[in-house]
Design an enzyme around this catalytic site. Sequence first.
Site, short mmCIF file in Angstrom:
data_model
loop_
_atom_site.label_atom_id
_atom_site.label_comp_id
_atom_site.label_asym_id
_atom_site.label_seq_id
_atom_site.Cartn_x
_atom_site.Cartn_y
_atom_site.Cartn_z
N ILE A 11 4.78 -41.69 -23.67
CA ILE A 11 5.75 -42.68 -24.12
C ILE A 11 6.87 -42.57 -23.13
CG2 ILE A 11 7.01 -40.38 -25.20
CD1 ILE A 11 6.95 -41.99 -27.97
N VAL A 33 4.79 -33.31 -25.38
CA VAL A 33 5.72 -34.07 -24.84
C VAL A 33 7.12 -34.27 -25.18
CG1 VAL A 33 5.49 -35.01 -27.38
CG2 VAL A 33 5.42 -37.38 -25.61
N ASP A 34 6.82 -33.27 -25.07
CA ASP A 34 8.73 -32.46 -25.35
C ASP A 34 8.92 -32.26 -24.35
OD1 ASP A 34 10.38 -29.79 -27.11
OD2 ASP A 34 10.95 -31.72 -26.12
N THR A 118 0.07 -33.76 -33.52
CA THR A 118 -1.68 -33.16 -33.83
C THR A 118 -1.67 -32.36 -32.36
OG1 THR A 118 -1.80 -35.12 -32.82
CG2 THR A 118 -1.69 -35.07 -34.94
N VAL A 120 -0.63 -29.17 -30.40
CA VAL A 120 0.20 -27.24 -29.70
C VAL A 120 -0.33 -27.20 -31.36
CG1 VAL A 120 1.96 -26.17 -29.56
CG2 VAL A 120 1.61 -27.47 -27.62
N TYR A 121 0.41 -28.18 -32.23
CA TYR A 121 1.47 -27.76 -33.57
C TYR A 121 -0.41 -28.28 -34.85
CZ TYR A 121 6.46 -26.73 -33.24
OH TYR A 121 7.20 -26.13 -32.98
#
Length: 167
Positions: A11, A33-34, A118, A120-121
């Site tokens: 992304i 992704v963060d 979908t 780490v969480y």
Amino acid sequence: MPQINVIKGDITKIKVDAIVNAANTTLMGGGGVDGAIHRAAGPALYGACEKFHGCPTGEARITGGFNLPAKFIIHTPGPIWHGGDNGEDQLLANSYHNSLLLADKHLCRTVAFPSISTGVYAFPLERAAKIAIKTIKDFLPTANYVYQVTVVCFDDKTFTAYHSQPY
Ligand code: APR
């Protein structure tokens, strides 16, 4: 004609008006992704996020895109999976809906999402994909500017889960 796309990719490389970051409630960066978005955007993003003093799960905050090809980054903490009886489904839908609302408010026409929560969480992938696509589909007819939403999947199993939804 509003459209939803599902692609496989990174992304941080996508040139759209706004990319969405699967953040945490501190908005101070993290892994997944963060971490990728913070690395690609550069250190100025950290300062831009600090001013929010965090963000509750399911809400969204917007910053510039800095060194990214995207104009804006919309940060939304998705829910952490705790078994499904703690309002996780609604909170995940809120993350998609509030991110789209904020994008529309900032005159964005094209938006890209990762698969929120979908990783780490640990939100179950199929269940998340169903909620994500339904929330995006329900939003598009109400949008003033947003007309193209792309889900950017980082691996094959995520791509299959989203691509197999009716979109
Ligand atoms: N482009 C697109 N998707 C990506 C990228 C990337 N560069 N990197 C990772 N992903 C995917 C993961 O493979 C997963 O499918 O993003 C999806 C979400 O996973 P996470 O990044 O782990 O996000 P989430 O599950 O929402 O957990 C958020 O993780 O990184 C920390 O600070 C973040 O605490 C927060 C938590």
